[in-house]
Design a protein around this motif. Structure first.
Motif, PDB file in Angstrom:
ATOM      1  N   GLY A 197     -16.103  -2.463  -2.574  1.00 52.37           N
ATOM      2  CA  GLY A 197     -15.556  -1.215  -2.785  1.00 52.37           C
ATOM      3  C   GLY A 197     -15.345  -0.644  -1.534  1.00 52.37           C
ATOM      4  O   GLY A 197     -13.780  -0.086  -1.563  1.00 52.37           O
ATOM      5  N   GLU A 210      -7.857  -0.386   2.195  1.00 56.30           N
ATOM      6  CA  GLU A 210      -6.704  -1.187   1.755  1.00 56.30           C
ATOM      7  C   GLU A 210      -6.736  -2.561   2.389  1.00 56.30           C
ATOM      8  O   GLU A 210      -5.766  -3.000   3.021  1.00 56.30           O
ATOM      9  CB  GLU A 210      -5.540  -0.286   2.715  1.00 56.30           C
ATOM     10  N   ALA A 228     -12.984   1.393  -7.204  1.00 55.92           N
ATOM     11  CA  ALA A 228     -12.162   1.718  -5.653  1.00 55.92           C
ATOM     12  C   ALA A 228     -10.865   1.494  -5.898  1.00 55.92           C
ATOM     13  O   ALA A 228     -10.103   2.369  -5.395  1.00 55.92           O
ATOM     14  CB  ALA A 228     -12.938   0.799  -4.417  1.00 55.92           C
ATOM     15  N   ALA A 233       0.717  -1.269   0.199  1.00 55.75           N
ATOM     16  CA  ALA A 233      -0.056  -0.043   0.056  1.00 55.75           C
ATOM     17  C   ALA A 233       0.725   1.199   0.057  1.00 55.75           C
ATOM     18  O   ALA A 233       1.871   1.399   0.549  1.00 55.75           O
ATOM     19  CB  ALA A 233      -0.944   0.119   1.171  1.00 55.75           C
ATOM     20  N   PHE A 234       0.328   2.446  -0.533  1.00 61.08           N
ATOM     21  CA  PHE A 234       1.041   3.646  -0.145  1.00 61.08           C
ATOM     22  C   PHE A 234       0.708   4.516   0.827  1.00 61.08           C
ATOM     23  O   PHE A 234      -0.690   4.571   1.149  1.00 61.08           O
ATOM     24  CB  PHE A 234       0.598   4.594  -1.639  1.00 61.08           C
ATOM     25  N   LYS A 268     -12.146  -2.241  -0.076  1.00 60.47           N
ATOM     26  CA  LYS A 268     -10.789  -1.918  -0.843  1.00 60.47           C
ATOM     27  C   LYS A 268     -10.352  -0.381  -0.440  1.00 60.47           C
ATOM     28  O   LYS A 268      -9.376  -0.311  -0.395  1.00 60.47           O
ATOM     29  CB  LYS A 268     -11.049  -1.800  -2.347  1.00 60.47           C
ATOM     30  N   LYS A 315      -5.785   8.289  -3.813  1.00 56.05           N
ATOM     31  CA  LYS A 315      -6.480   8.793  -2.583  1.00 56.05           C
ATOM     32  C   LYS A 315      -6.083   9.753  -1.939  1.00 56.05           C
ATOM     33  O   LYS A 315      -6.388  10.420  -1.088  1.00 56.05           O
ATOM     34  CB  LYS A 315      -6.348   7.433  -1.585  1.00 56.05           C
ATOM     35  N   ALA A 355     -15.618  -2.781  -6.455  1.00 60.06           N
ATOM     36  CA  ALA A 355     -14.218  -2.951  -5.939  1.00 60.06           C
ATOM     37  C   ALA A 355     -13.336  -2.587  -6.945  1.00 60.06           C
ATOM     38  O   ALA A 355     -12.085  -1.945  -6.817  1.00 60.06           O
ATOM     39  CB  ALA A 355     -13.738  -4.460  -5.671  1.00 60.06           C
ATOM     40  N   LEU A 357      -2.256  -2.390  -3.838  1.00 66.03           N
ATOM     41  CA  LEU A 357      -3.723  -2.960  -3.725  1.00 66.03           C
ATOM     42  C   LEU A 357      -4.512  -1.807  -4.204  1.00 66.03           C
ATOM     43  O   LEU A 357      -5.583  -1.873  -5.262  1.00 66.03           O
ATOM     44  CB  LEU A 357      -4.173  -3.307  -2.252  1.00 66.03           C
ATOM     45  N   THR A 358      -4.507  -0.626  -3.576  1.00 67.02           N
ATOM     46  CA  THR A 358      -5.227   0.680  -4.336  1.00 67.02           C
ATOM     47  C   THR A 358      -4.158   1.401  -4.743  1.00 67.02           C
ATOM     48  O   THR A 358      -2.809   1.193  -4.729  1.00 67.02           O
ATOM     49  CB  THR A 358      -6.094   1.211  -3.028  1.00 67.02           C
TER      50      THR A 358
END
Ligand code: SF4
Ligand code: SF4
Ligand code: SF4
Ligand code: SF4
Ligand code: SF4
Lengths: 344, 255
Positions: free
Chosen positions: B172, B178, A241, A35-36, B175, A58, A238, A53-54
């Motif tokens: 969603g 994280e 997102a 993750a960041f 996610k 954000k 998902a 993952l994301t």
């Protein structure tokens, strides 16, 4: 573009220099993935991480953001200052920088610039780093494997040293003050080209390289394929997102518990959510999951292209892993490959 | 808590439930007086044994309908109120009381033998959601409710709102926290069919979702079964887990 070479052992000093004035966000281990996250020392950073993952979205377009505050009794907007933390987004891969560049096309549009987005972006430095493709990466098929702008620095690991492309004066000053730099030699450039070729060859051959994707999207708009995807979709959002380029949002006026004051919030939305295209009067322009999934893929592989001349999807592969229904742009490319085989 | 004539009059009624949702409303703590200050609280079953008043504007109902008497109560509430709000999973889906639906008579016989009390026997009905008996205007989901969700819904009923409740499912939000996915660890999670809105709080605390927000009206249960099979969890396990909070929509789906 200006290029310099620095010793790999100097990298912690660059991070320390950034930390004096900025919050440094970088890839870290998070559960079973990456993750960041904000880091407080160089040691937390995983330089050779696979896709997170994301995405970095954000930090520029938060899932929920207050736009202003209001007072119900006077029906008036109260003074509200958006607090923005100056940040360095360190260790971004090429696809993710291209994703930010795509978001710029939307939110820094000359006619309708978005002040919140612009404020975040202006306070944010981006430092890219080279990567080696994972099995779900297909940025090379969508012209997003290389990045030509949109970063302050980009680091290419040449083994014990980095070739640094310098994209901004602000970053150049910090870099020069913190590290010993030298000019790139012919040997550095040869190594750079060798590694670039090596990376190009490392992409998965299982993902078909399809020409004229936007045209095929139009040609197969009514194909039964979309109903197959729709039948599988969980309407879980998902995909949007985790996607670095999904930017759609909803607006909500949220009252405080006393009902006298409140906030207008921007909340990220997703076109795979069933109410996304529901309008006043009750009509839903995309009533079925088939229509919604198809819309998402069209925006990624066709619609954005006709307006901005590039794909909205940068091939990062995040939705490929997040979708429990195997719905992703890769499936669309495979569908076109099957169609091509049938025709031949 | 008293107000002028225009202050909306509110009644709170508990049916078959643990009363946890009503108690949880007090967990807005420092805001409680601010919230109650916006209404004229005429009746709160949890705090008083006075009889219900005849006139009110908003009826808040907790719990599942499990008796003929409860049916009459909710019908009377619907008749008297401009707005009906249900709170919690019991009221929304029949929740925990709904778990007894399958073999109610046999359960009663096992507990009471021949002497079944009226409330459980002749007067009892198969547990159902409040919306199975009357039209419901607003629902505060989950078991227990989030007290701030309650405040938001109450304000929605009082003043109107542009906040739209989505029927997309939970992943969603998961996610955005994280989080990877339980299915990657051969663990069942109901998030993939459960209505979003809670912020995927259980997965965020490291526990799979039990589906307390209720099955989304757009849930794709056949695909969820395929996901569960493929992950080695098994489709039957998914069906069993759904019975905890989702008797009612499950019955709908089979119909
Ligand atoms: S659509 Fe999927 S692969 Fe493309 S940018 Fe978004 S998350 Fe990445
Ligand atoms: S794919 Fe959907 S949610 Fe994503 S940017 Fe496009 S319309 Fe918005
Ligand atoms: S496409 Fe996949 S990730 Fe996106 S909403 Fe549908 S099931 Fe969820
Ligand atoms: S853990 Fe549960 S809520 Fe999270 S993505 Fe997986 S199924 Fe969805
Ligand atoms: S994650 Fe699931 S079980 Fe937990 S509060 Fe949300 S809906 Fe309820």
């Amino acid at each position: 573009m200006l290029y310099r070479v620095m010793d790999a052992s100097e990298l912690p000093r660059l991070i320390d220099a950034f930390m004096e004035k900025y919050e440094v966000v970088a890839p870290v281990k998070s559960g079973r993935s990456f993750a960041f996250e904000p880091v407080s020392s160089f040691d937390e950073i995983v330089l050779d991480y696979p896709t997170t993952l994301t995405s970095l979205k954000k930090y520029i377009l938060p899932p929920r953001e207050t736009l202003f505050e209001f007072n119900v009794e006077d029906a008036d907007v109260t003074d509200y200052t958006l607090r923005i933390r100056p940040r360095v987004l360190f260790g971004a891969h090429a696809c993710d920088i291209n994703a930010l560049n795509n978001l710029d096309l939307v939110f820094e549009d000359a006619r309708y610039p978005d002040p919140y987005y612009e404020a975040h972006r202006a306070a944010t430095m981006v430092v890219g780093i080279n990567c080696s493709p994972a099995g779900s990466c297909f940025c090379h098929l969508l012209d997003a494997d290389e990045v030509r702008s949109g970063y302050d620095l980009f680091l290419q690991d040449l083994g014990g040293r980095y070739l640094v492309s310098i994209g901004s004066v602000e970053a150049a000053n910090i870099l020069e003050a913190a590290c010993d730099l030298r000019e790139a030699t012919d040997e550095d450039r040869r190594e750079f080209r060798r590694l670039t070729r090596e990376r190009q060859e490392a992409f998965s051959n299982d993902i078909p390289d399809i020409q004229e994707i936007p045209m095929l999207m139009d040609a197969f708009h009514k194909d039964a394929f979309w109903a197959e995807l729709g039948e599988r979709c969980l309407s879980c959002t998902a995909c949007s997102a985790v996607c670095p380029t999904c930017y759609c949002f909803d607006i909500a006026d949220v009252l405080d518990p006393d009902g006298k004051t409140g906030r207008r919030e921007r909340i990220l939305d997703a076109c795979t959510s069933p109410q996304f295209a529901l309008v006043t009067g009750g009509h839903n322009f995309r009533e079925t999951a088939r229509d919604r999934v198809r819309h998402r893929m069209y925006h990624k592989l066709n619609g954005f292209n006709s307006k901005h001349g590039r794909y909205l999807c940068v091939g990062c592969g995040r939705c490929v892993r997040a979708c429990k229904a195997d719905i992703s742009p890769i499936e669309v490319l495979r569908f076109f490959e099957r169609k091509g085989a049938e025709d031949a | 808590m008293s107000g002028t004539d225009e202050t909306p009059k509110v009644v709170f009624v508990g049916l078959a439930s643990c009363f946890g949702c009503q108690i949880n409303i007090t967990n807005v703590e420092k805001h409680l007086m601010d919230v109650l200050g916006q209404v004229d609280m005429r009746y709160w079953q949890l705090t008083s044994s006075d009889p219900m008043p005849d006139s009110f504007d908003v009826a808040v109902i907790e719990g599942a309908v499990t008796t003929e008497e409860a049916k009459r109560t909710v019908r009377a509430l619907r008749e008297g109120a401009d707005a009906v709000i249900t709170i919690g999973a019991c009221a929304a889906t029949s929740g925990i009381p709904g778990m007894s639906t399958e073999d109610h008579a046999a359960d009663l016989a096992a507990v009471y033998g021949e002497q079944v009390p009226d409330a459980a026997g002749a007067g009892a009905i198969a547990p159902c959601a409040v919306k199975d008996v009357i039209e419901v205007d607003f629902e505060v989901p989950c078991c227990p409710i989030d007290p701030y969700d309650f405040v938001e819904v109450l304000q929605h009923a009082l003043y109107g709102s542009n906040i739209y409740r989505r029927s997309s499912t939970l992943c969603g939000e998961c996610k955005n926290n994280e989080r990877g996915c339980f299915y990657g660890r051969e663990t069942l999670c109901l998030g993939l069919v459960t209505r979003s809105g809670c912020g995927a709080r259980c997965p965020n605390l490291g526990r799979p979702c039990n589906g307390c927000a209720g099955l989304s009206p757009d849930a794709n249960v056949p695909q969820a079964r395929r996901v569960a099979e493929r992950a080695g969890v098994g489709a039957e396990a998914l069906g069993r887990a759904l019975r905890m909070f989702n008797q009612r929509p499950c019955a709908d789906e089979e119909a």
